[in-house]
Design a protein around this motif. Structure first.
Motif, PDB file in Angstrom:
ATOM      1  N   ASP A 113       0.372  -9.953  25.289  1.00  0.00           N
ATOM      2  CA  ASP A 113       0.082  -9.100  26.447  1.00  0.00           C
ATOM      3  C   ASP A 113      -1.347  -8.575  26.394  1.00  0.00           C
ATOM      4  O   ASP A 113      -2.024  -8.473  27.427  1.00  0.00           O
ATOM      5  CB  ASP A 113       1.059  -7.925  26.494  1.00  0.00           C
ATOM      6  CG  ASP A 113       2.470  -8.358  26.894  1.00  0.00           C
ATOM      7  OD1 ASP A 113       2.617  -9.469  27.430  1.00  0.00           O
ATOM      8  OD2 ASP A 113       3.413  -7.584  26.649  1.00  0.00           O
ATOM      9  N   ALA A 114      -1.812  -8.256  25.187  1.00  0.00           N
ATOM     10  CA  ALA A 114      -3.194  -7.772  25.032  1.00  0.00           C
ATOM     11  C   ALA A 114      -4.196  -8.864  25.399  1.00  0.00           C
ATOM     12  O   ALA A 114      -5.242  -8.581  26.005  1.00  0.00           O
ATOM     13  CB  ALA A 114      -3.422  -7.300  23.596  1.00  0.00           C
ATOM     14  N   ASP A 115      -3.883 -10.107  25.042  1.00  0.00           N
ATOM     15  CA  ASP A 115      -4.768 -11.224  25.387  1.00  0.00           C
ATOM     16  C   ASP A 115      -4.838 -11.400  26.905  1.00  0.00           C
ATOM     17  O   ASP A 115      -5.930 -11.588  27.469  1.00  0.00           O
ATOM     18  CB  ASP A 115      -4.276 -12.527  24.743  1.00  0.00           C
ATOM     19  CG  ASP A 115      -4.348 -12.497  23.230  1.00  0.00           C
ATOM     20  OD1 ASP A 115      -5.214 -11.798  22.690  1.00  0.00           O
ATOM     21  OD2 ASP A 115      -3.508 -13.176  22.605  1.00  0.00           O
ATOM     22  N   TYR A 116      -3.696 -11.344  27.557  1.00  0.00           N
ATOM     23  CA  TYR A 116      -3.687 -11.471  29.015  1.00  0.00           C
ATOM     24  C   TYR A 116      -4.442 -10.316  29.675  1.00  0.00           C
ATOM     25  O   TYR A 116      -5.146 -10.510  30.672  1.00  0.00           O
ATOM     26  CB  TYR A 116      -2.255 -11.529  29.539  1.00  0.00           C
ATOM     27  CG  TYR A 116      -1.619 -12.895  29.416  1.00  0.00           C
ATOM     28  CD1 TYR A 116      -2.119 -13.981  30.133  1.00  0.00           C
ATOM     29  CD2 TYR A 116      -0.521 -13.106  28.588  1.00  0.00           C
ATOM     30  CE1 TYR A 116      -1.546 -15.235  30.025  1.00  0.00           C
ATOM     31  CE2 TYR A 116       0.062 -14.363  28.480  1.00  0.00           C
ATOM     32  CZ  TYR A 116      -0.455 -15.421  29.192  1.00  0.00           C
ATOM     33  OH  TYR A 116       0.111 -16.675  29.089  1.00  0.00           O
ATOM     34  N   ALA A 117      -4.292  -9.123  29.093  1.00  0.00           N
ATOM     35  CA  ALA A 117      -5.016  -7.970  29.639  1.00  0.00           C
ATOM     36  C   ALA A 117      -6.521  -8.188  29.523  1.00  0.00           C
ATOM     37  O   ALA A 117      -7.284  -7.835  30.442  1.00  0.00           O
ATOM     38  CB  ALA A 117      -4.605  -6.700  28.903  1.00  0.00           C
ATOM     39  N   HIS A 118      -6.953  -8.778  28.405  1.00  0.00           N
ATOM     40  CA  HIS A 118      -8.387  -9.059  28.232  1.00  0.00           C
ATOM     41  C   HIS A 118      -8.871 -10.083  29.253  1.00  0.00           C
ATOM     42  O   HIS A 118      -9.932  -9.908  29.875  1.00  0.00           O
ATOM     43  CB  HIS A 118      -8.647  -9.565  26.818  1.00  0.00           C
ATOM     44  CG  HIS A 118     -10.065  -9.967  26.575  1.00  0.00           C
ATOM     45  ND1 HIS A 118     -11.136  -9.112  26.747  1.00  0.00           N
ATOM     46  CD2 HIS A 118     -10.606 -11.163  26.195  1.00  0.00           C
ATOM     47  CE1 HIS A 118     -12.268  -9.744  26.471  1.00  0.00           C
ATOM     48  NE2 HIS A 118     -11.971 -10.984  26.154  1.00  0.00           N
ATOM     49  N   LEU A 119      -8.097 -11.142  29.446  1.00  0.00           N
ATOM     50  CA  LEU A 119      -8.486 -12.157  30.427  1.00  0.00           C
ATOM     51  C   LEU A 119      -8.532 -11.572  31.836  1.00  0.00           C
ATOM     52  O   LEU A 119      -9.447 -11.872  32.612  1.00  0.00           O
ATOM     53  CB  LEU A 119      -7.513 -13.335  30.374  1.00  0.00           C
ATOM     54  CG  LEU A 119      -7.508 -14.159  29.076  1.00  0.00           C
ATOM     55  CD1 LEU A 119      -6.438 -15.236  29.140  1.00  0.00           C
ATOM     56  CD2 LEU A 119      -8.874 -14.780  28.804  1.00  0.00           C
ATOM     57  N   LEU A 152      -8.853 -18.072  21.540  1.00  0.00           N
ATOM     58  CA  LEU A 152      -7.453 -17.700  21.369  1.00  0.00           C
ATOM     59  C   LEU A 152      -6.558 -18.898  21.078  1.00  0.00           C
ATOM     60  O   LEU A 152      -5.415 -18.728  20.639  1.00  0.00           O
ATOM     61  CB  LEU A 152      -6.958 -16.976  22.631  1.00  0.00           C
ATOM     62  CG  LEU A 152      -7.569 -15.589  22.861  1.00  0.00           C
ATOM     63  CD1 LEU A 152      -7.271 -15.102  24.280  1.00  0.00           C
ATOM     64  CD2 LEU A 152      -7.039 -14.594  21.832  1.00  0.00           C
ATOM     65  N   SER A 153      -7.068 -20.102  21.293  1.00  0.00           N
ATOM     66  CA  SER A 153      -6.283 -21.297  20.976  1.00  0.00           C
ATOM     67  C   SER A 153      -6.069 -21.451  19.479  1.00  0.00           C
ATOM     68  O   SER A 153      -5.157 -22.167  19.049  1.00  0.00           O
ATOM     69  CB  SER A 153      -6.978 -22.557  21.519  1.00  0.00           C
ATOM     70  OG  SER A 153      -8.108 -22.910  20.726  1.00  0.00           O
ATOM     71  N   GLY A 154      -6.924 -20.816  18.681  1.00  0.00           N
ATOM     72  CA  GLY A 154      -6.823 -20.931  17.230  1.00  0.00           C
ATOM     73  C   GLY A 154      -7.325 -22.250  16.682  1.00  0.00           C
ATOM     74  O   GLY A 154      -7.149 -22.552  15.503  1.00  0.00           O
ATOM     75  N   GLN A 155      -7.959 -23.050  17.535  1.00  0.00           N
ATOM     76  CA  GLN A 155      -8.473 -24.365  17.127  1.00  0.00           C
ATOM     77  C   GLN A 155      -9.960 -24.244  16.813  1.00  0.00           C
ATOM     78  O   GLN A 155     -10.789 -24.263  17.713  1.00  0.00           O
ATOM     79  CB  GLN A 155      -8.223 -25.384  18.238  1.00  0.00           C
ATOM     80  CG  GLN A 155      -6.775 -25.513  18.664  1.00  0.00           C
ATOM     81  CD  GLN A 155      -5.884 -25.988  17.550  1.00  0.00           C
ATOM     82  OE1 GLN A 155      -6.164 -27.012  16.911  1.00  0.00           O
ATOM     83  NE2 GLN A 155      -4.795 -25.269  17.294  1.00  0.00           N
TER      84      GLN A 155
END
Length: 225
Positions: A113-119, A152-155
């Motif tokens: 949810d925090a990642d979506y909030a950042h986007l 955020l993909s971690g790649q």
């Protein structure tokens, strides 16, 4: 060097810090278009304009050459490189398609949810930039959005490749941001990407990323005609 005539002298700093500062100043001038493709840069000229020695300028120019923003010729000095429509269509767009479709798929199950909030905050920044007719900020927030998803993909290999092409991508984003007929559509395009990430359908996400990148490519092609 006319594009740098109004810049102040650099503050005191270590050689490494000064090199980064010089690189930042020149990178911004190139990607914003204040330094044009084909413009000559000399160590002595840049050093004089910025009030620094030639050593950090030499290192900064080497760094920018690795990023593909300048090229150095023996006995001829350094020249600013532009981003051609041919390069966008045949190099940058195909690389982005492969890299970002993979990265978006890998990011999808990892996003919090925090990642979506950042986007979403980056999309709001795009809206504000469009409302203010700030094409440079609009392009920069666009870049931040894509880099955020790749991160955020971690790649890590994707992030390394992204960062190697990011200066060139940023240059064409900045070059063409002012050519959108309606700049507010940019935020809407990125909201569609967020919706596709939330939906959890890899095939639909692939289509959304492809449509987004190719739509931008068509916009830049139209602007160059």
């Amino acid at each position: 060097m006319s594009g740098l005539t109004e810049l102040p002298a650099l503050p005191p700093a270590s050689l490494a810090s000064r090199r980064e500062t010089v690189a930042d100043v020149l990178r911004e001038a190139i990607t914003s278009g204040r330094l044009q493709a084909g413009q000559k840069l000399t160590e002595s000229g840049v050093a004089e304009q910025l009030g620094t020695s030639r050593a950090p300028v030499r290192e900064a120019l080497r760094q920018l050459e690795q990023e593909g923003l300048v090229i150095s010729y023996p006995y001829r000095g350094t020249e600013v490189l532009g981003v051609s429509q041919e390069e966008i269509e045949n190099v940058l767009v195909p690389v982005r398609l492969s890299l970002e479709k993979f990265a978006f798929r890998k990011a999808m199950p990892r996003l919090t949810d925090a990642d979506y909030a950042h986007l979403q905050s980056l999309v709001r920044n795009m809206e504000e930039a469009a409302d203010a007719s700030d094409a440079a900020l609009l392009a920069d927030e666009d870049i931040r959005f894509h880099e955020a998803v790749v991160t955020l993909s971690g790649q890590q290999h994707c992030l390394q490749i992204w960062r190697s092409i990011q200066p060139r991508v940023r240059a064409y984003f900045r070059r063409d941001a002012s050519h959108y007929p309606d700049a507010t559509v940019v935020a809407g395009q990125h909201r569609e990407l967020i919706d596709a990430l939330r939906a959890g359908d890899e095939h639909a996400l692939d289509r959304a990323v492809t449509t987004h990148i190719q739509t931008h490519s068509r916009t830049t092609e139209d602007s160059s005609e």
